[in-house]
Design an enzyme around this catalytic site. Structure first.
Site, mmCIF file in Angstrom:
data_model
loop_
_atom_site.group_PDB
_atom_site.id
_atom_site.type_symbol
_atom_site.label_atom_id
_atom_site.label_comp_id
_atom_site.label_asym_id
_atom_site.label_seq_id
_atom_site.Cartn_x
_atom_site.Cartn_y
_atom_site.Cartn_z
ATOM 1 N N TYR A 196 16.737 4.453 32.377
ATOM 2 C CA TYR A 196 17.957 5.164 33.169
ATOM 3 C C TYR A 196 17.693 4.944 34.448
ATOM 4 C CZ TYR A 196 20.531 9.015 34.891
ATOM 5 O OH TYR A 196 21.459 9.894 35.548
ATOM 6 N N GLY A 198 33.511 13.776 31.226
ATOM 7 C CA GLY A 198 32.274 14.501 31.558
ATOM 8 C C GLY A 198 32.300 15.728 32.350
ATOM 9 N N ALA A 228 28.914 6.945 33.655
ATOM 10 C CA ALA A 228 27.580 6.664 33.636
ATOM 11 C C ALA A 228 26.651 7.143 32.187
ATOM 12 C CB ALA A 228 26.589 7.557 34.599
ATOM 13 N N THR A 258 21.043 9.324 40.981
ATOM 14 C CA THR A 258 20.133 10.356 40.392
ATOM 15 C C THR A 258 18.512 10.539 40.879
ATOM 16 O OG1 THR A 258 18.953 10.893 38.352
ATOM 17 C CG2 THR A 258 19.481 8.522 38.740
ATOM 18 N N THR A 295 23.777 8.572 30.555
ATOM 19 C CA THR A 295 22.900 9.574 31.103
ATOM 20 C C THR A 295 22.256 10.094 29.998
ATOM 21 O OG1 THR A 295 24.958 11.417 30.574
ATOM 22 C CG2 THR A 295 24.804 10.358 32.577
#
Length: 238
Positions: A145, A10, A78, A121, A80
């Site tokens: 999430y 990522g 993760a 986040t 996402t």
């Protein structure tokens, strides 16, 4: 210093690996695929050691981390896809990756007595504030999430003392998918682009963020942090 980085396929994991290399540290990349699947840009991340690891599999995490014996784990992997996480058939896997997977890593980091960086986040908050969020503000996630990332935070803080929990937002970089790339692609095929203007945040370049994360792991200043670029905030439309 030896650092194992998850999620190197990522955006952020890619840049963390390159930053480690630029400082002469030993980096080990990891992701769920058998081989590195990120952008083939000839940078250090494509040449440094890579090992596949399924973070949802306790045995896989135990084996990989124990054999690598890192001084630090930077956990960038993760789920996402925020909207997709709301689908009923996706909720279990989102929890398995973001919550259970993070706990699996934290458990082994405790055994190895190594530092852990957990990338979290702004979605752990309810999004209704009128000021920038502070690291110790009350957490109240409103979607799947956000809830699973919150559960990941709890798993880290309850298991470890040597941890950095770093909440990030609106990241963009050369590897992987992001909003900027999406808008550039849409602009090539549409005469008009419509974007929401009621979501406010601060676009953050993963190259800058990677530098900050490596700065952090060079210290023992553990705890919760919020990390975005400077320059104020804008809406998705802006």
């Amino acid at each position: 210093m030896k650092v194992l980085v998850t999620g190197v396929g990522g955006q952020l994991g890619h840049d963390v690996m390159n930053e480690l290399a630029s400082r002469g540290y030993e980096g080990i990349g990891s992701d769920i695929k058998e081989t590195y699947s990120g952008i083939q840009d000839g940078t250090a991340v494509t040449t440094m050691p890579y090992v596949p690891m399924d973070i949802t599999d306790v045995a896989s995490v135990e084996k990989v981390l124990t054999e690598a014996a890192p001084d630090v784990v930077v956990h960038c992997a993760a789920w996402t896809a925020v909207d997709l996480a709301e689908d009923e058939d996706k909720k279990d896997i989102v929890k398995a990756v973001n919550a259970t997977g993070t706990k699996n890593i934290a458990d082994v980091c405790k055994k190895l007595d190594c530092k852990m960086v957990y990338i979290s986040t702004d979605y752990v908050f309810n999004g209704e504030g009128l000021r920038p969020w502070e690291p110790d503000d009350h957490r109240e996630p409103l979607n799947v999430y956000g809830l699973t990332k919150y559960e990941g935070e709890i798993a880290v803080e309850q298991n470890l003392e040597k941890y950095f929990i770093v909440r990030i937002a609106w990241v963009f970089g050369v590897n992987g998918k992001n909003f900027i790339k999406t808008m550039l692609n849409v602009g090539k095929t549409h005469d008009e682009v419509r974007v929401v203007n009621d979501q406010i945040g601060t676009p953050t370049y993963t190259l800058d963020l990677a530098r900050l994360l490596v700065d952090m792991v060079e210290t023992d200043k553990y705890g919760y942090y919020h990390a975005t670029n400077e320059g104020g905030y804008i809406s998705w439309y802006d």
